[in-house]
Structure formats: C-alpha cells, structure tokens
Design a protein around this motif. Structure first.
Motif, PDB file in Angstrom:
ATOM      1  N   THR A 220       0.830  -1.197   0.000  1.00 55.25           N
ATOM      2  CA  THR A 220       0.000   0.000   0.000  1.00 55.25           C
ATOM      3  C   THR A 220       0.865   1.247   0.000  1.00 55.25           C
ATOM      4  OG1 THR A 220      -0.098   0.099   2.425  1.00 55.25           O
ATOM      5  CG2 THR A 220      -1.820  -1.166   1.306  1.00 55.25           C
ATOM      6  N   ALA A 221       0.252   2.374  -0.329  1.00 51.74           N
ATOM      7  CA  ALA A 221       0.915   3.677  -0.214  1.00 51.74           C
ATOM      8  C   ALA A 221       0.741   4.153   1.219  1.00 51.74           C
ATOM      9  CB  ALA A 221       0.315   4.672  -1.198  1.00 51.74           C
ATOM     10  N   GLY A 222       1.758   3.933   2.047  1.00 46.43           N
ATOM     11  CA  GLY A 222       1.635   4.229   3.467  1.00 46.43           C
ATOM     12  C   GLY A 222       0.589   3.340   4.102  1.00 46.43           C
ATOM     13  N   LYS A 223      -0.348   3.944   4.847  1.00 51.94           N
ATOM     14  CA  LYS A 223      -1.433   3.194   5.469  1.00 51.94           C
ATOM     15  C   LYS A 223      -2.636   3.083   4.551  1.00 51.94           C
ATOM     16  CE  LYS A 223      -1.750   5.956   9.007  1.00 51.94           C
ATOM     17  NZ  LYS A 223      -2.230   6.537  10.278  1.00 51.94           N
ATOM     18  N   GLY A 224      -2.529   3.677   3.351  1.00 53.78           N
ATOM     19  CA  GLY A 224      -3.718   3.861   2.534  1.00 53.78           C
ATOM     20  C   GLY A 224      -3.921   2.909   1.392  1.00 53.78           C
ATOM     21  N   SER A 225      -4.019   3.464   0.182  1.00 54.65           N
ATOM     22  CA  SER A 225      -4.484   2.737  -0.986  1.00 54.65           C
ATOM     23  C   SER A 225      -3.521   1.644  -1.429  1.00 54.65           C
ATOM     24  CB  SER A 225      -4.691   3.718  -2.149  1.00 54.65           C
ATOM     25  OG  SER A 225      -5.541   4.761  -1.769  1.00 54.65           O
ATOM     26  N   CYS A 226      -4.104   0.573  -1.971  1.00 52.96           N
ATOM     27  CA  CYS A 226      -3.292  -0.504  -2.539  1.00 52.96           C
ATOM     28  C   CYS A 226      -2.559  -0.008  -3.775  1.00 52.96           C
ATOM     29  CB  CYS A 226      -4.176  -1.689  -2.922  1.00 52.96           C
ATOM     30  SG  CYS A 226      -4.694  -2.677  -1.528  1.00 52.96           S
ATOM     31  N   ILE A 227      -1.373  -0.560  -4.000  1.00 52.38           N
ATOM     32  CA  ILE A 227      -0.584  -0.185  -5.187  1.00 52.38           C
ATOM     33  C   ILE A 227      -0.175  -1.409  -6.001  1.00 52.38           C
ATOM     34  CG2 ILE A 227       0.274   1.981  -4.220  1.00 52.38           C
ATOM     35  CD1 ILE A 227       2.801   0.541  -3.348  1.00 52.38           C
ATOM     36  N   TYR A 228      -0.511  -2.600  -5.491  1.00 52.00           N
ATOM     37  CA  TYR A 228      -0.265  -3.850  -6.226  1.00 52.00           C
ATOM     38  C   TYR A 228      -1.567  -4.645  -6.214  1.00 52.00           C
ATOM     39  CZ  TYR A 228       1.355  -8.574  -7.319  1.00 52.00           C
ATOM     40  OH  TYR A 228       1.507  -9.818  -7.884  1.00 52.00           O
ATOM     41  N   PHE A 229      -1.931  -5.173  -7.386  1.00 47.63           N
ATOM     42  CA  PHE A 229      -3.226  -5.825  -7.525  1.00 47.63           C
ATOM     43  C   PHE A 229      -3.052  -7.185  -8.212  1.00 47.63           C
ATOM     44  CE2 PHE A 229      -3.189  -1.288  -8.454  1.00 47.63           C
ATOM     45  CZ  PHE A 229      -3.818  -0.797  -7.324  1.00 47.63           C
ATOM     46  N   GLU A 230      -3.606  -8.210  -7.589  1.00 50.33           N
ATOM     47  CA  GLU A 230      -3.561  -9.549  -8.165  1.00 50.33           C
ATOM     48  C   GLU A 230      -4.929 -10.198  -7.978  1.00 50.33           C
ATOM     49  OE1 GLU A 230      -0.975 -13.706  -8.054  1.00 50.33           O
ATOM     50  OE2 GLU A 230      -0.164 -11.871  -7.171  1.00 50.33           O
ATOM     51  N   SER A 231      -5.533 -10.574  -9.067  1.00 56.99           N
ATOM     52  CA  SER A 231      -6.883 -11.116  -9.035  1.00 56.99           C
ATOM     53  C   SER A 231      -6.910 -12.515  -8.420  1.00 56.99           C
ATOM     54  CB  SER A 231      -7.451 -11.171 -10.461  1.00 56.99           C
ATOM     55  OG  SER A 231      -8.723 -11.792 -10.468  1.00 56.99           O
ATOM     56  N   ILE A 232      -7.850 -12.718  -7.494  1.00 54.69           N
ATOM     57  CA  ILE A 232      -8.053 -14.039  -6.918  1.00 54.69           C
ATOM     58  C   ILE A 232      -9.536 -14.387  -7.010  1.00 54.69           C
ATOM     59  CG2 ILE A 232      -6.142 -13.727  -5.285  1.00 54.69           C
ATOM     60  CD1 ILE A 232      -8.401 -13.526  -3.090  1.00 54.69           C
ATOM     61  N   GLU A 233      -9.834 -15.652  -6.774  1.00 53.30           N
ATOM     62  CA  GLU A 233     -11.217 -16.089  -6.691  1.00 53.30           C
ATOM     63  C   GLU A 233     -11.549 -16.329  -5.227  1.00 53.30           C
ATOM     64  OE1 GLU A 233     -14.202 -19.492  -8.627  1.00 53.30           O
ATOM     65  OE2 GLU A 233     -12.062 -19.442  -9.146  1.00 53.30           O
ATOM     66  N   HIS A 234     -12.683 -15.792  -4.775  1.00 53.14           N
ATOM     67  CA  HIS A 234     -13.100 -15.978  -3.383  1.00 53.14           C
ATOM     68  C   HIS A 234     -14.625 -16.059  -3.375  1.00 53.14           C
ATOM     69  CE1 HIS A 234     -13.604 -15.558   0.881  1.00 53.14           C
ATOM     70  NE2 HIS A 234     -12.312 -15.341   1.106  1.00 53.14           N
ATOM     71  N   SER A 235     -15.143 -17.266  -3.352  1.00 51.69           N
ATOM     72  CA  SER A 235     -16.591 -17.475  -3.466  1.00 51.69           C
ATOM     73  C   SER A 235     -17.343 -16.859  -2.292  1.00 51.69           C
ATOM     74  CB  SER A 235     -16.908 -18.967  -3.572  1.00 51.69           C
ATOM     75  OG  SER A 235     -16.407 -19.668  -2.442  1.00 51.69           O
TER      76      SER A 235
END
Length: 388
Positions: A220-235
């Motif tokens: 994340t950028a500090g305590k905030g927004s995500c900066i790396y994204f990886e798609s997963i499946e979670h039913s």
C-alpha cells in the motif's frame, strides 16, 4: 457503435484504464475533470477532455459544465469514477433528462459512504460486522476506551479516504491522540481485527451483480491505498456482495474492504460506492463494458492471477515497506513480473504525461501544506456536508 460516454475523474488511473477498455470496445469516450493536467489528458482513447469547475468548491458550476458537455457532445451515458459521484448524484434530476447516469441518488450513496451508517446497514441485514461505536465527542472516545474489550481499537473519521486519519490504539494506553471529534466531524471506533485483508469491486444493476473482482492487500501507499493488484477467486466474498447488493437493490459501481479472520469469518470494514483500482485487473477481452450497459448473462470477472501495479508507487512506497518487513525478494519478484497500470505501448503518452501531473500535484501540495494524496482529491471530496 457510436455511443458517446462521458467519464468524470480523469485524474484517476482507473479512469484511464476504463477509457481504454471502452474505447477498445468501440465507444467514443469523453472525460471531464477539475484539474488541468491528468492521466486522461494525453490518452488516445479519449476523444476530448474538458476542464470543469471543482465540485467541492463550486457544485452548481460543476453540474452546469457537465450539462453543457452532455448537450454539446450528445453524451448518452455518464459514468462517475471518483468522489465527484456524490455531487453528480445530488443533481440527478438535472442530468437524467439528457443522458443516463450510472449512479444512485445521494441519500442511498451516503449510507454506504458514511462508515457508521454502512455498518448499521450491514447489521440490519443480519450480516456479521465488527463491533463499532459512533463518536460525537471526546467523552464518547473515553467511554469506549474504558470498555474492557476489545484490547485494540481502530479510530477513523466517519468520512475519510486513503486511511490518512486512521489511529490504532492498544490498551493500556500510553497516550490518547488529540482528535477533533464533534457532531460536525464524527468518528467511529471499531474493534481491531486481525486476518487477511481483501478489496472487492462490483458492478450491479437493480441488485444483480454483473461484474466482480477481488484482490488481497499486499503493498500500500503508506497506510492507505493498494498499489499492487492480483486477481483471486473468493466465493465467500462474491456471495456476501451478492447478498448486500440485492438487499440494497443497488445499481452502479460498489467496492468493499474486508478482513477475513483466521476462522474464516468475513468482516466488512467499509464501502466505497464508486470505482476502485480493481478495474486495472480487467483486460479488453473480458468485456467489462458489457457490465456497465447490462448486456451480460454472466458475472464478468478478471482472470485469476491477473496482475498489475502502480510502478512509481511500488518504488516510492512498496520498496521501503518490503525492506522493513523482510519482503524484498517478494517485492522484487512482483515488481519485475507485473505490468504498470499507466504504461501501454498502444497508448504511451499518459505514462510520460504522468510526470507533468505529478509536478502539478507537488506544486499544489507546497501551496496548501497538504500531502500529495490529499491534494489529489481535495477538490472532489465529499464529507457529508450539505451541497448547494
């Protein structure tokens, strides 16, 4: 196909990606924003960019400018992406006679955007939620801190973004942070939950989910927004979102933050009734545009394992975090194998224009004394105040 679409919030990387996806699908994309230089300014996916008044400062002028664009360019569909959605939703009655607006009325959006009202709604539906208290005064905070449990408390404003003002207090307390807490600026206290952190993004029509994506929080950028994204499946997360969206009869874009405890219980933390970075996980071949126009019989999802990142932020924020936490090897592997959200060989200019955008925000930050994250949204934020 000559459908004209207007996107607002051109400063956001997700808006650039959405513009590219819509353009690749044959739509004519126009963009409006209240800052001069933004990522969509240089994109070949955009037919034309418009500079409009800042909605937080001049909400009336903002809506009038959008109306002028809609009529001038024969816009058929308006898709807000960032917090300007609240100002647009407040004036749906002015906009909808001229085009379709992909947003719910402000009252409905507010009970999702407001962290206290959202948790109340979750509980009303019989869904599990973190123990949460509303704080309207410093005394309210002291009362919560006097409770025997939980041992850790998370404090955050009822209206906030980027986790800029999040405080985690452990008992016994060495000191209590000096916070402005009153009826005009309420906070919530929430039990601290450990577990896996996930973000979800969905598109819905009349309570039916038609697109969905999930990614875990890794960098994340500090305590905030995500900066790396990886798609997963979670039913489990998909079923939770389906249940909530159906109960709300929701139409639009909607995103949630979750903690999954070690025993598998899903706890929703907050809701963002707008676009988030999960859009980066979709490719043109996924056909995300069909979800916006409700032209799909399936739930459109990105491929599992699809990866993307904000490369500059991975260097500025992610690298330091990785070194501190002993994850440098993982960071390097992710950084080397992951595509940047901005750079595309087919549309390279936004990547180079990014430096102009960054310089603009640095100047704004110096003038205002705010952080780069804060100045990036200061003119479009909405914290529950009455809109003129």
């Amino acid at each position: 196909m000559n459908t004209n679409i207007l996107l607002t919030g051109g400063r956001a990387p997700v808006t650039l990606d959405l513009a590219r996806l819509l353009s690749a699908a044959g739509y004519r994309v126009f963009v409006a924003d209240s800052i001069k230089h933004h990522l969509c300014t240089a994109s070949r996916a955009v037919i034309k960019n418009f500079l409009v008044p800042p909605p937080r400062i001049n909400p009336t002028g903002y809506i009038e400018a959008l109306l002028e664009i809609i009529q001038q360019e024969s816009i058929e569909f308006l898709i807000p992406t960032c917090e300007e959605i609240f100002y647009i939703s407040n004036k749906l009655f002015q906009l909808t006679p001229y085009c379709q607006v992909f947003a719910e009325p402000l009252e409905k959006l507010n009970r999702l955007h407001n962290k206290w009202q959202f948790i109340n709604r979750v509980q009303q539906l019989g869904l599990v939620a973190p123990q949460t208290w509303l704080l309207n005064s410093h005394k309210d905070l002291l009362d919560v801190l006097d409770l025997p449990n939980p041992k850790k408390i998370v404090l955050k404003p009822v209206y906030s973004r980027f986790a800029n003002h999040v405080h985690i207090l452990s008992k016994p307390l060495s000191e209590i942070p000096l916070l402005e807490i009153n009826s005009q600026k309420a906070w919530v206290a929430q039990e601290f939950l450990s577990g896996k952190h996930y973000c979800t993004y969905s598109i819905a029509h009349q309570g039916k989910v038609v697109a969905h994506a999930v990614y875990p929080t890794i960098f994340t950028a500090g305590k905030g927004s995500c900066i790396y994204f990886e798609s997963i499946e979670h039913s489990g997360l998909l079923e939770w979102v389906k249940t909530f969206v159906e109960a709300e009869e929701f139409t639009g874009q909607i995103a949630f933050d979750f903690i999954e405890s070690d025993d598998g219980v899903l706890y929703p933390l907050e809701c963002n009734p707008r676009a988030i970075s999960a859009i980066h996980l979709f490719e043109a071949s996924d056909g995300l545009e069909r979800a916006f126009f409700n032209k799909t019989n399936i739930i459109i999802q990105p491929k599992v394992g699809q990866r993307t990142a904000i490369a500059m932020a991975m260097i500025v924020y992610g690298l330091a975090s990785a070194i501190r936490s002993g994850r440098f090897g993982s960071w390097l592997k992710m950084f080397m194998r992951t595509q940047d959200v901005v750079f595309r060989l087919s549309d390279p200019l936004p990547f180079f224009h990014l430096w102009i955008v960054l310089f603009q925000f640095i100047q704004m930050s110096r003038r205002s004394g705010l952080t780069l994250q804060q100045v990036s949204t200061q003119d479009i934020e909405w914290d529950g105040e009455e809109i003129g």
